[in-house]
Design an enzyme around this catalytic site. Structure first.
Site, PDB file in Angstrom:
ATOM      1  N   ARG A 105      45.812  25.383  27.512  1.00 21.81           N
ATOM      2  CA  ARG A 105      44.436  25.877  27.462  1.00 21.81           C
ATOM      3  C   ARG A 105      43.998  26.256  26.047  1.00 21.81           C
ATOM      4  O   ARG A 105      42.818  26.180  25.726  1.00 21.81           O
ATOM      5  CB  ARG A 105      44.271  27.093  28.380  1.00 21.81           C
ATOM      6  CG  ARG A 105      44.498  26.787  29.845  1.00 21.81           C
ATOM      7  CD  ARG A 105      44.299  28.030  30.692  1.00 21.81           C
ATOM      8  NE  ARG A 105      44.359  27.737  32.118  1.00 21.81           N
ATOM      9  CZ  ARG A 105      44.078  28.619  33.068  1.00 21.81           C
ATOM     10  NH1 ARG A 105      43.718  29.846  32.734  1.00 21.81           N
ATOM     11  NH2 ARG A 105      44.150  28.284  34.343  1.00 21.81           N
TER      12      ARG A 105
ATOM     13  N   ARG B 147      37.009  29.244  45.067  1.00 24.34           N
ATOM     14  CA  ARG B 147      37.899  28.974  43.931  1.00 24.34           C
ATOM     15  C   ARG B 147      39.219  29.736  44.093  1.00 24.34           C
ATOM     16  O   ARG B 147      39.712  30.361  43.168  1.00 24.34           O
ATOM     17  CB  ARG B 147      37.225  29.346  42.613  1.00 24.34           C
ATOM     18  CG  ARG B 147      36.113  28.395  42.189  1.00 24.34           C
ATOM     19  CD  ARG B 147      35.833  28.549  40.699  1.00 24.34           C
ATOM     20  NE  ARG B 147      34.807  27.635  40.252  1.00 24.34           N
ATOM     21  CZ  ARG B 147      33.540  27.989  40.023  1.00 24.34           C
ATOM     22  NH1 ARG B 147      33.163  29.235  40.217  1.00 24.34           N
ATOM     23  NH2 ARG B 147      32.662  27.096  39.601  1.00 24.34           N
TER      24      ARG B 147
ATOM     25  N   TYR C 122      46.931  31.712  46.960  1.00 21.89           N
ATOM     26  CA  TYR C 122      48.315  31.237  46.905  1.00 21.89           C
ATOM     27  C   TYR C 122      49.342  32.374  46.872  1.00 21.89           C
ATOM     28  O   TYR C 122      50.535  32.119  46.873  1.00 21.89           O
ATOM     29  CB  TYR C 122      48.532  30.297  45.709  1.00 21.89           C
ATOM     30  CG  TYR C 122      47.743  30.618  44.472  1.00 21.89           C
ATOM     31  CD1 TYR C 122      48.177  31.587  43.567  1.00 21.89           C
ATOM     32  CD2 TYR C 122      46.550  29.941  44.213  1.00 21.89           C
ATOM     33  CE1 TYR C 122      47.455  31.866  42.429  1.00 21.89           C
ATOM     34  CE2 TYR C 122      45.817  30.222  43.073  1.00 21.89           C
ATOM     35  CZ  TYR C 122      46.272  31.189  42.187  1.00 21.89           C
ATOM     36  OH  TYR C 122      45.543  31.468  41.059  1.00 21.89           O
TER      37      TYR C 122
ATOM     38  N   TYR D 267      31.274  27.722  33.151  1.00 25.00           N
ATOM     39  CA  TYR D 267      32.554  28.149  33.720  1.00 25.00           C
ATOM     40  C   TYR D 267      33.717  27.833  32.778  1.00 25.00           C
ATOM     41  O   TYR D 267      33.838  26.728  32.268  1.00 25.00           O
ATOM     42  CB  TYR D 267      32.776  27.467  35.070  1.00 25.00           C
ATOM     43  CG  TYR D 267      34.090  27.813  35.733  1.00 25.00           C
ATOM     44  CD1 TYR D 267      34.289  29.058  36.320  1.00 25.00           C
ATOM     45  CD2 TYR D 267      35.144  26.899  35.751  1.00 25.00           C
ATOM     46  CE1 TYR D 267      35.500  29.383  36.914  1.00 25.00           C
ATOM     47  CE2 TYR D 267      36.359  27.208  36.344  1.00 25.00           C
ATOM     48  CZ  TYR D 267      36.531  28.454  36.921  1.00 25.00           C
ATOM     49  OH  TYR D 267      37.732  28.771  37.507  1.00 25.00           O
TER      50      TYR D 267
ATOM     51  N   VAL E 103      25.645  38.478  35.586  1.00 24.64           N
ATOM     52  CA  VAL E 103      25.133  37.917  36.846  1.00 24.64           C
ATOM     53  C   VAL E 103      24.352  36.635  36.583  1.00 24.64           C
ATOM     54  O   VAL E 103      23.922  36.372  35.463  1.00 24.64           O
ATOM     55  CB  VAL E 103      24.211  38.923  37.578  1.00 24.64           C
ATOM     56  CG1 VAL E 103      24.993  40.151  38.027  1.00 24.64           C
ATOM     57  CG2 VAL E 103      23.044  39.346  36.682  1.00 24.64           C
TER      58      VAL E 103
ATOM     59  N   GLU F 235      40.744  34.789  29.785  1.00 24.23           N
ATOM     60  CA  GLU F 235      41.998  35.059  30.481  1.00 24.23           C
ATOM     61  C   GLU F 235      43.181  35.272  29.529  1.00 24.23           C
ATOM     62  O   GLU F 235      44.318  35.394  29.984  1.00 24.23           O
ATOM     63  CB  GLU F 235      42.291  33.940  31.478  1.00 24.23           C
ATOM     64  CG  GLU F 235      41.284  33.911  32.627  1.00 24.23           C
ATOM     65  CD  GLU F 235      41.668  32.943  33.728  1.00 24.23           C
ATOM     66  OE1 GLU F 235      42.737  32.309  33.616  1.00 24.23           O
ATOM     67  OE2 GLU F 235      40.894  32.818  34.702  1.00 24.23           O
TER      68      GLU F 235
ATOM     69  N   ASP G 187      22.443  35.184  33.175  1.00 26.74           N
ATOM     70  CA  ASP G 187      22.674  33.829  32.670  1.00 26.74           C
ATOM     71  C   ASP G 187      21.337  33.199  32.268  1.00 26.74           C
ATOM     72  O   ASP G 187      20.366  33.233  33.032  1.00 26.74           O
ATOM     73  CB  ASP G 187      23.339  32.996  33.776  1.00 26.74           C
ATOM     74  CG  ASP G 187      23.897  31.667  33.277  1.00 26.74           C
ATOM     75  OD1 ASP G 187      23.301  31.075  32.355  1.00 26.74           O
ATOM     76  OD2 ASP G 187      24.916  31.216  33.823  1.00 26.74           O
TER      77      ASP G 187
ATOM     78  N   LYS H  98      36.092  39.238  45.678  1.00 26.01           N
ATOM     79  CA  LYS H  98      34.671  39.061  45.692  1.00 26.01           C
ATOM     80  C   LYS H  98      34.062  39.622  46.974  1.00 26.01           C
ATOM     81  O   LYS H  98      34.717  39.628  48.018  1.00 26.01           O
ATOM     82  CB  LYS H  98      34.311  37.570  45.646  1.00 26.01           C
ATOM     83  CG  LYS H  98      34.852  36.783  44.494  1.00 26.01           C
ATOM     84  CD  LYS H  98      34.474  35.308  44.649  1.00 26.01           C
ATOM     85  CE  LYS H  98      35.016  34.463  43.509  1.00 26.01           C
ATOM     86  NZ  LYS H  98      34.001  34.227  42.466  1.00 26.01           N
TER      87      LYS H  98
END
EC number: 2.4.1.102
Length: 427
Positions: free
Chosen positions: A254, A377, A358, A187, A129, A320, A155, A400
């Site tokens: 990435r 996002r 999407y 991020y 958090v 990811e 954080d 979320k």
């Protein structure tokens, strides 16, 4: 002299046995209380119905998908009274947690296992958090059980008052704590993975009894009761459960390029990276996982995994692909075969339900889920109108939720799950 005589009398032979008997009785009572048939305990005071921010809203109708009631929520959210409602701040939580007994009672945390089955299957949680203390409180209360274990990673960039409030909440429970090492999370950078790893390490060292680890963020919320979660985890029979699929070509950039944090943002430095130190190909997934204790032990102690993680530290969004790839390494406890037939999509995995903008559309025409009105996002922020559909998915948690966008969605879901959990106690 009198004090010495009193101490001698107090701890005389029969009195010692009295205290031993008393201590034995207390321990026996505690054990019996934990293992007693819960139907003899009245948990009615733990219902959350009266917390509804507006008596005009009927959560039962909301959960049934009643269009008129959902419209009423939208109108209620626009009223001046609702917008000016009192909200608890970081300092409110600092003050409230100064008296833990009062805080636990006022916030209606469950302080006893609701069943033998749940008591015998403890779960560990890593919660990352950085703001919104009320959301953290609501999330923790919704998943809290005294037999489980909870690590909260705050954080390092968070407001000091937020950290103090989180520490305050954690201090009221022996099985909740703030991570021993806090990261400044950027991020898509490695710091997001490191936050979970810090909690993994702390939870692993804290207790040897928990069965599975589930990682969460502050905007997640359960869509299953603790008993339902326990039963789904038991069905895994030691296997892990998370998204892990063939790496799409557009994501290879990435991890083929070197990234650094520049001025608080992750930046592609334009230089090529060496091939990952693995025989296993990289797989695509998400930051969300449900993993066994044995998986956690392997990740923390295996040298090959440590080398892989060291290599991944300067890549984009390693969360990811990291967990998804480890899940396909044959030696990892609870892992899956490398064969594409074992690929697991986010819709098949139980860890988290997320609606991506999407992919939204007409379900009758093949879309995986219906449209959502608010996105952050490209991720849907669930509202009251989403609950009816949401409760039919097989996932354990959804992301979320945000009290600043739709408080009623969280309130009604919270009410429903608490009532459902307590309802199972009735004879």
């Amino acid at each position: 002299m009198l004090r010495k005589l009193w101490r001698r009398k107090l701890f005389s032979f029969p009195t010692k046995y009295y205290f031993l008997f008393l201590a034995f009785s207390v321990v026996t009572f505690t054990v019996l209380r934990i293992h007693q048939k819960t139907e003899f305990v009245n948990f009615g005071h733990l219902e959350l119905f009266e917390e509804n921010p507006s008596s005009n809203i009927n959560c039962t109708k909301i959960l049934q998908g009643d269009v008129d009631e959902i419209q009423k929520v939208k109108l209620e959210s626009l009223t001046v009274k609702f917008k000016k409602r009192a909200r608890w701040t970081n300092y409110d939580y600092i003050n409230m947690t100064g008296d833990c007994a009062s805080f636990i009672k006022k916030r209606k945390y469950i302080t006893e296992p609701l069943s033998k089955e749940e008591a015998g299957f403890p779960i560990a949680y890593s919660i990352v958090v950085h703001h919104k203390i009320e959301m953290l409180d609501r999330l923790l209360r919704a998943i809290y059980m005294p037999q489980n274990f909870y690590c909260i990673h705050v954080d390092a960039k968070s407001e000091k008052s937020f950290l103090a409030a989180a520490v305050g909440i954690a201090s009221c429970f022996s099985n909740v704590f703030v991570a021993s090492q806090l990261e400044s999370v950027v991020y898509a950078s490695w710091s997001r993975v490191q936050a979970d790893l810090n909690c993994m390490q702390d939870l692993y060292q804290m207790n040897a009894g928990w069965k599975y680890l589930i990682n969460l963020c502050g905007m997640d919320f359960p869509i299953k009761t603790n008993l339902e979660i326990v039963r789904k985890l038991k069905l895994l029979m030691g296997e892990n459960n998370l998204e892990t699929e063939k790496m799409p070509s557009h994501k290879k950039e990435r991890w083929k390029k070197h990234y650094e944090v520049v001025n608080g943002k992750l930046t592609n430095m334009g230089t090529d990276k060496i091939h990952p130190p693995l025989e296993t190909p990289l797989f695509s997934g998400s930051a969300h996982f449900v993993v066994s204790r044995e998986y956690v032990e392997y990740v923390l102690q295996n040298q090959n995994i440590q080398k892989f993680m060291e290599w991944a530290k300067d890549t984009y969004s390693p969360d990811e692909y990291l967990w998804a790839t480890i899940q396909r390494i044959p030696e990892v406890p609870g892992s899956l075969s490398l064969s594409y037939k074992y690929d697991t999509s986010d819709m098949q995995a139980i860890a988290r339900f997320v609606k991506w903008q999407y992919f939204e559309g007409d379900v009758s025409k093949g879309a995986p889920y219906p449209p959502c009105s608010v996105h952050v996002r490209s991720v849907c922020v669930f509202g009251a109108g989403d609950l009816n559909w949401l409760l039919h998915v097989h996932h354990l948690f959804a992301n979320k939720f945000d009290t600043d966008i739709d408080l009623f969605a969280i309130q009604c879901l919270d009410e429903h799950l608490r009532h459902k959990a307590l309802e199972t106690l009735k004879p």
